[in-house]
Structure formats: C-alpha cells, structure tokens
Design a protein around this motif. Structure first.
Motif: not given
Length: 295
Positions: A1-30
C-alpha cells in the motif's frame, strides 16, 4: 500500500470526478472557477497518494486508463453516498429551494412537462425552475443542467435514468392529403407517398402479429422537430409518424394503418449520480415519477 494512501482527500476525489465529467482541465477550470494549475496539482497529489496514474492529460482532453475508469466508478458512488448523508440532514431542516435547471425537447416540453409544472410549483413554492427547450442532446455538465428529459435509450454510465412512461406513436395524415393521394393500406404502400421524417427520432418499424416491416423511403421533409412535422401534416403536405400527445394530434387527422402497431419509445428523467441526492433535484424526480400514466 502506498505510504500516502491514508492522506487521500475526499475533495481531491471530487475534483477528479469533475474534471473527468468536464472532459478537460481547461473546461473544468472554467466550470469550477478555480485555476487550472490548482486542478492539475491536486490530481497529481491524488495519483501520488494512490501510487498509480489514472489518466492521460493531453491537448485533446482527459483519457482514463483502466484503473482510472474503475476509480471513477467507485469515487462517484462514494461522493453520492456522502452527498446523501449531508442532504438527509439538510432536507429535514428545510424544504427544497433554489434554482433547478432542466433540459427537455420541444415535443416533450409541450406534450408533457408544461401540463404538470403548475402542480410542481404549488407543491414546492421555494423552487425556481429554468427550462431549456432544445432538440439537441445537451452536455449536462457543460451546460449546467440538473435534470434532462430524454426520449429513447440512455447510454451513459455516469447518469441515473428513471423511466417515466412509454411514448405511444402513430401514423397520421390530414383528410385533404389523403383525399388527393389515397389512403395506404399496408406499410409498403407508404413508399408511394410524401413522408415527413424526424431524422433523430424513432424508426418507422411496423408490427402486425409475426410480421415486422421497417420503412425508410424518400422523405419530403427531414427535420429534428416533431412540432414542425405536425404543422406540415396540418398543411396537407404528407404522412408522418408522431408521438400521441393530446396537444399535438389534431382531431380531424386520420390515423393510418390502425391494425399495425409501432414500437413505443421510453421517456426517461436523467440526472448525474452525484446530483441525485440534492433535495431540489430529488423533489422534481420524485414528482415526475408520481405522475399517473394513462391506461
């Protein structure tokens, strides 16, 4: 298991989902109104914490690898459950309120939604509704749509699709047209007539006992709007397959080939998984599902 696994932030997961749904970093940023560099940094931190890459970030947008697709599915479910837990408390403290944005095609808007919106407003006076009536299939994330009413099959793993009803179809023409060109007695005789066709609509598939006939003839008119087709039927310009909404089918029209049936088309209410738990979205979904259907 990666040593930083316990530091995973729920907000980072939310950002990940939002970026994928938007299709690109640029569109997600907007859409999220945050710097692109902020998104990129948090996605990198998420991948570092997991000990693997989840996506390729190129000029043509986001491309998930196999682990990324699996992570997306589980992250969406986790966010949905987290949102449900939050909204369960909030809905007990306040009634649904705020803005609800909907997307609906012209025929479903006029033939179905407009008849039921007054009752919804009476039940939920604190909700404001913005309805986008458009025959194109909008991108719900990019256009900021909470709920869409869709006709036909739904092929999107990121959304929840709840069937509202099966839309009945019929073949219609005006008395004037039929007096001039005659009444077809079989589906094949439609080839000798002026056909009015919705190019993104249901196929002309006729069923009688064990016989199935699909008609794809020369079309006098091709359009993506049933309301335009209905107007042309009224003008005596041809024969059309139309949804049997009361306010679309005119009393003087003649239903053709009544002994043949056309396959019904399902109508769905659609929303993204991570939005379905919000009180305002749930209020409209539950309201639409509670509408009794004609038998």
């Amino acid at each position: 298991m990666p040593k930083n696994f316990h530091k995973i932030d729920l907000n980072d997961m939310r950002l990940f989902v939002s970026v994928v749904q938007a299709g690109s970093l640029t569109r997600a940023s907007e859409l999220l109104d945050v710097p692109k560099s902020h998104l990129s940094r948090h996605l990198t931190e998420l991948e570092n914490s997991l000990g693997t890459t989840l996506m390729d970030r190129g000029r043509r947008g986001i491309v998930l690898n196999e682990l990324g697709r699996r992570f997306l599915h589980n992250a969406q479910e986790m966010l949905r459950l987290a949102q449900m837990a939050i909204d369960d408390i909030q809905t007990n403290l306040q009634k649904p309120n705020g803005l609800l944005r909907m997307s609906v095609s012209t025929e479903v808007g006029r033939g179905f939604l407009m008849h039921h919106l007054p009752a919804y407003f009476k039940r939920y006076p604190d909700v404001n509704v913005e309805v986008q009536i458009d025959n194109r299939k909008v991108n719900m994330i990019q256009d900021g749509i909470d709920i869409a009413l869709r006709v036909g099959s739904i092929n999107n793993d990121n959304v929840v699709a709840r069937k509202l009803f099966d839309l009945e179809l019929g073949v219609f023409a005006s008395p004037g047209y039929l007096a001039q060109y005659g009444i077809p007695q079989t589906p094949h005789e439609l080839y000798g007539h002026q056909l009015l066709y919705k190019y993104d609509g249901p196929e002309w598939a006729f069923q009688k006992e064990q016989h199935r006939v699909v008609i794809d003839g020369q079309h006098k008119l091709r359009t993506n709007d049933f309301n335009l087709i209905a107007q042309m039927v009224s003008e005596g310009l041809g024969i059309a397959v139309l949804p049997c909404f009361d306010n679309m089918i005119k009393e003087d029209w003649i239903k053709i080939l009544p002994e043949w049936t056309l396959e019904t088309v399902p109508v769905y209410v659609v929303y993204y998984k991570n939005r379905g738990a919000t009180s305002v979205v749930r209020s409209m979904v539950d309201f639409l599902l509670d509408i009794p259907q004609k038998t």
